[in-house]
Write a protein that holds these residues in place. Structure first.
Motif, PDB file in Angstrom:
ATOM      1  N   VAL A  93       8.322 -18.693 -11.010  1.00 16.19           N
ATOM      2  CA  VAL A  93       7.623 -17.651 -11.219  1.00 16.19           C
ATOM      3  C   VAL A  93       6.553 -17.667 -10.161  1.00 16.19           C
ATOM      4  CG1 VAL A  93       6.418 -15.954 -12.711  1.00 16.19           C
ATOM      5  CG2 VAL A  93       8.766 -17.026 -13.436  1.00 16.19           C
ATOM      6  N   ALA A  94       5.731 -18.544 -10.241  1.00 16.25           N
ATOM      7  CA  ALA A  94       4.544 -18.597  -9.286  1.00 16.25           C
ATOM      8  C   ALA A  94       5.048 -18.610  -7.836  1.00 16.25           C
ATOM      9  CB  ALA A  94       3.945 -19.902  -9.658  1.00 16.25           C
ATOM     10  N   GLU A  95       6.054 -19.326  -7.410  1.00 15.75           N
ATOM     11  CA  GLU A  95       6.521 -18.986  -6.080  1.00 15.75           C
ATOM     12  C   GLU A  95       7.075 -17.595  -5.811  1.00 15.75           C
ATOM     13  OE1 GLU A  95       7.461 -20.326  -2.000  1.00 15.75           O
ATOM     14  OE2 GLU A  95       5.958 -20.746  -3.502  1.00 15.75           O
ATOM     15  N   PHE A  96       7.798 -17.049  -6.741  1.00 11.90           N
ATOM     16  CA  PHE A  96       8.087 -15.583  -6.511  1.00 11.90           C
ATOM     17  C   PHE A  96       6.926 -14.637  -6.529  1.00 11.90           C
ATOM     18  CE2 PHE A  96       9.203 -11.498  -8.426  1.00 11.90           C
ATOM     19  CZ  PHE A  96      10.319 -11.056  -7.399  1.00 11.90           C
ATOM     20  N   ASP A  97       6.099 -14.825  -7.197  1.00 16.85           N
ATOM     21  CA  ASP A  97       4.812 -13.950  -7.017  1.00 16.85           C
ATOM     22  C   ASP A  97       4.106 -14.094  -5.947  1.00 16.85           C
ATOM     23  OD1 ASP A  97       5.529 -12.958  -9.822  1.00 16.85           O
ATOM     24  OD2 ASP A  97       3.841 -14.365 -10.865  1.00 16.85           O
ATOM     25  N   ARG A  98       4.046 -15.429  -5.313  1.00 19.67           N
ATOM     26  CA  ARG A  98       3.263 -15.430  -4.289  1.00 19.67           C
ATOM     27  C   ARG A  98       4.145 -14.888  -2.895  1.00 19.67           C
ATOM     28  NH1 ARG A  98       3.704 -18.420   0.406  1.00 19.67           N
ATOM     29  NH2 ARG A  98       5.570 -19.353  -0.255  1.00 19.67           N
ATOM     30  N   LEU A  99       5.399 -15.098  -3.014  1.00 21.58           N
ATOM     31  CA  LEU A  99       6.052 -14.664  -1.826  1.00 21.58           C
ATOM     32  C   LEU A  99       5.949 -12.997  -1.863  1.00 21.58           C
ATOM     33  CD1 LEU A  99       9.213 -16.611  -2.156  1.00 21.58           C
ATOM     34  CD2 LEU A  99       7.884 -16.644  -0.235  1.00 21.58           C
ATOM     35  N   ASN A 100       6.160 -12.325  -3.194  1.00 13.97           N
ATOM     36  CA  ASN A 100       6.310 -10.929  -3.258  1.00 13.97           C
ATOM     37  C   ASN A 100       4.861 -10.454  -2.934  1.00 13.97           C
ATOM     38  OD1 ASN A 100       7.660  -8.653  -4.221  1.00 13.97           O
ATOM     39  ND2 ASN A 100       6.537  -8.518  -6.193  1.00 13.97           N
ATOM     40  N   SER A 101       3.692 -11.005  -3.221  1.00 15.71           N
ATOM     41  CA  SER A 101       2.462 -10.556  -2.966  1.00 15.71           C
ATOM     42  C   SER A 101       2.173 -10.540  -1.270  1.00 15.71           C
ATOM     43  CB  SER A 101       1.404 -11.551  -3.609  1.00 15.71           C
ATOM     44  OG  SER A 101       0.505 -11.434  -3.075  1.00 15.71           O
ATOM     45  N   ASN A 102       2.766 -11.542  -0.968  1.00 12.54           N
ATOM     46  CA  ASN A 102       2.506 -11.707   0.672  1.00 12.54           C
ATOM     47  C   ASN A 102       3.525 -10.683   1.122  1.00 12.54           C
ATOM     48  OD1 ASN A 102       0.994 -13.980   0.494  1.00 12.54           O
ATOM     49  ND2 ASN A 102       2.484 -15.357   0.791  1.00 12.54           N
ATOM     50  N   ARG A 103       4.661 -10.218   0.770  1.00 14.25           N
ATOM     51  CA  ARG A 103       5.496  -9.226   1.454  1.00 14.25           C
ATOM     52  C   ARG A 103       4.488  -7.947   1.628  1.00 14.25           C
ATOM     53  NH1 ARG A 103      10.832  -7.341  -1.371  1.00 14.25           N
ATOM     54  NH2 ARG A 103       9.088  -6.944  -3.123  1.00 14.25           N
ATOM     55  N   TRP A 104       3.921  -7.478   0.364  1.00 15.26           N
ATOM     56  CA  TRP A 104       3.280  -6.060   0.249  1.00 15.26           C
ATOM     57  C   TRP A 104       2.079  -6.318   1.219  1.00 15.26           C
ATOM     58  CZ3 TRP A 104       5.679  -1.837  -0.844  1.00 15.26           C
ATOM     59  CH2 TRP A 104       6.872  -2.067  -1.585  1.00 15.26           C
ATOM     60  N   LYS A 105       1.335  -7.548   1.083  1.00 10.76           N
ATOM     61  CA  LYS A 105       0.205  -7.493   2.066  1.00 10.76           C
ATOM     62  C   LYS A 105       0.475  -7.245   3.749  1.00 10.76           C
ATOM     63  CE  LYS A 105      -2.541 -10.804  -0.994  1.00 10.76           C
ATOM     64  NZ  LYS A 105      -2.893 -12.224  -1.090  1.00 10.76           N
ATOM     65  N   GLU A 106       1.866  -7.877   3.824  1.00 15.04           N
ATOM     66  CA  GLU A 106       2.219  -7.779   5.189  1.00 15.04           C
ATOM     67  C   GLU A 106       2.707  -6.452   5.510  1.00 15.04           C
ATOM     68  OE1 GLU A 106       3.203  -8.581   9.306  1.00 15.04           O
ATOM     69  OE2 GLU A 106       1.827  -9.398   7.658  1.00 15.04           O
ATOM     70  N   PHE A 107       3.230  -5.654   4.521  1.00 23.74           N
ATOM     71  CA  PHE A 107       3.748  -4.402   4.575  1.00 23.74           C
ATOM     72  C   PHE A 107       2.256  -3.484   4.744  1.00 23.74           C
ATOM     73  CE2 PHE A 107       4.112  -0.087   2.684  1.00 23.74           C
ATOM     74  CZ  PHE A 107       4.991   0.511   3.310  1.00 23.74           C
ATOM     75  N   ASN A 108       1.444  -3.520   4.133  1.00 23.57           N
ATOM     76  CA  ASN A 108       0.126  -2.887   4.146  1.00 23.57           C
ATOM     77  C   ASN A 108      -0.462  -2.953   5.332  1.00 23.57           C
ATOM     78  OD1 ASN A 108       0.332  -1.297   1.797  1.00 23.57           O
ATOM     79  ND2 ASN A 108      -0.538  -3.090   0.643  1.00 23.57           N
ATOM     80  N   ARG A 109      -0.542  -4.304   5.895  1.00 27.71           N
ATOM     81  CA  ARG A 109      -1.067  -4.644   7.359  1.00 27.71           C
ATOM     82  C   ARG A 109      -0.430  -3.941   8.338  1.00 27.71           C
ATOM     83  NH1 ARG A 109      -0.904  -7.394  11.657  1.00 27.71           N
ATOM     84  NH2 ARG A 109       1.264  -8.292  11.224  1.00 27.71           N
ATOM     85  N   LEU A 110       0.808  -3.906   8.186  1.00 28.47           N
ATOM     86  CA  LEU A 110       1.804  -3.018   9.404  1.00 28.47           C
ATOM     87  C   LEU A 110       1.265  -1.737   9.084  1.00 28.47           C
ATOM     88  CD1 LEU A 110       4.940  -5.140   9.445  1.00 28.47           C
ATOM     89  CD2 LEU A 110       3.033  -5.270  11.361  1.00 28.47           C
ATOM     90  N   LYS A 111       1.189  -1.250   7.888  1.00 32.61           N
ATOM     91  CA  LYS A 111       1.264   0.247   7.734  1.00 32.61           C
ATOM     92  C   LYS A 111      -0.164   0.833   8.364  1.00 32.61           C
ATOM     93  CE  LYS A 111      -0.140   1.815   3.829  1.00 32.61           C
ATOM     94  NZ  LYS A 111      -0.281   2.161   2.640  1.00 32.61           N
ATOM     95  N   GLU A 112      -1.237   0.149   8.284  1.00 33.39           N
ATOM     96  CA  GLU A 112      -2.502   0.115   8.630  1.00 33.39           C
ATOM     97  C   GLU A 112      -2.502   0.154  10.361  1.00 33.39           C
ATOM     98  OE1 GLU A 112      -5.134   1.471   7.079  1.00 33.39           O
ATOM     99  OE2 GLU A 112      -3.708   1.361   5.401  1.00 33.39           O
ATOM    100  N   LEU A 113      -1.826  -0.708  10.695  1.00 37.88           N
ATOM    101  CA  LEU A 113      -1.712  -0.872  12.241  1.00 37.88           C
ATOM    102  C   LEU A 113      -1.105   0.256  12.900  1.00 37.88           C
ATOM    103  CD1 LEU A 113      -2.223  -2.651  14.956  1.00 37.88           C
ATOM    104  CD2 LEU A 113       0.016  -4.019  14.407  1.00 37.88           C
ATOM    105  N   ALA A 114       0.033   0.800  12.255  1.00 41.58           N
ATOM    106  CA  ALA A 114       0.754   1.816  13.008  1.00 41.58           C
ATOM    107  C   ALA A 114       0.027   2.939  12.808  1.00 41.58           C
ATOM    108  CB  ALA A 114       2.171   1.796  12.086  1.00 41.58           C
ATOM    109  N   GLY A 115      -0.578   3.101  11.791  1.00 39.94           N
ATOM    110  CA  GLY A 115      -1.584   4.526  11.497  1.00 39.94           C
ATOM    111  C   GLY A 115      -2.823   4.241  12.665  1.00 39.94           C
ATOM    112  N   ALA A 116      -3.268   3.100  12.801  1.00 42.13           N
ATOM    113  CA  ALA A 116      -4.285   3.177  13.714  1.00 42.13           C
ATOM    114  C   ALA A 116      -3.808   3.354  15.076  1.00 42.13           C
ATOM    115  CB  ALA A 116      -5.084   1.669  13.852  1.00 42.13           C
ATOM    116  N   GLN A 117      -2.457   2.867  15.574  1.00 45.67           N
ATOM    117  CA  GLN A 117      -1.965   3.206  16.752  1.00 45.67           C
ATOM    118  C   GLN A 117      -1.795   4.544  17.195  1.00 45.67           C
ATOM    119  OE1 GLN A 117       1.173   0.219  17.139  1.00 45.67           O
ATOM    120  NE2 GLN A 117      -0.066  -1.314  17.864  1.00 45.67           N
ATOM    121  N   ALA A 118      -0.943   5.171  16.065  1.00 43.60           N
ATOM    122  CA  ALA A 118      -0.832   6.892  15.837  1.00 43.60           C
ATOM    123  C   ALA A 118      -2.268   7.751  16.278  1.00 43.60           C
ATOM    124  CB  ALA A 118      -0.067   7.195  14.652  1.00 43.60           C
TER     125      ALA A 118
END
Length: 82
Positions: free
Chosen positions: A40-65
């Motif tokens: 569960v700890a590894e799953f939570d870590r992977l899941n958390s990182n996935r959303w962090k990366e999604f949010n980072r890319l979303k912010e980057l795309a917004g800034a570029q737009a």
């Protein structure tokens, strides 16, 4: 990462659960990868990182737009025309 057959995983599920607390366990059926069991700890870590990366890319795309002159109004026009 240890690899075991689905038959072996069923037969020794308690041991597989113990191993998965320390490292992922790859499960195969007919010599084909079908699942990976993680703690569960590894799953939570992977899941958390996935959303962090999604949010980072979303912010980057917004800034570029924004830097390219895109506005909410322009986006609404583009979406309405399709």
């Amino acid at each position: 990462m240890q690899t075991i057959s689905a038959t072996e995983a069923k037969r020794r599920f308690d041991v597989v659960l113990d191993v998965a607390q320390r490292e992922p366990v790859r499960i195969q059926r007919y010599d084909r990868d079908v699942a990976v069991l993680v703690s569960v700890a590894e799953f939570d870590r992977l899941n958390s990182n996935r959303w962090k990366e999604f949010n980072r890319l979303k912010e980057l795309a917004g800034a570029q737009a924004h830097a390219n002159g895109q506005t909410e109004e322009i986006l609404a026009e583009i979406l309405a025309s399709h």
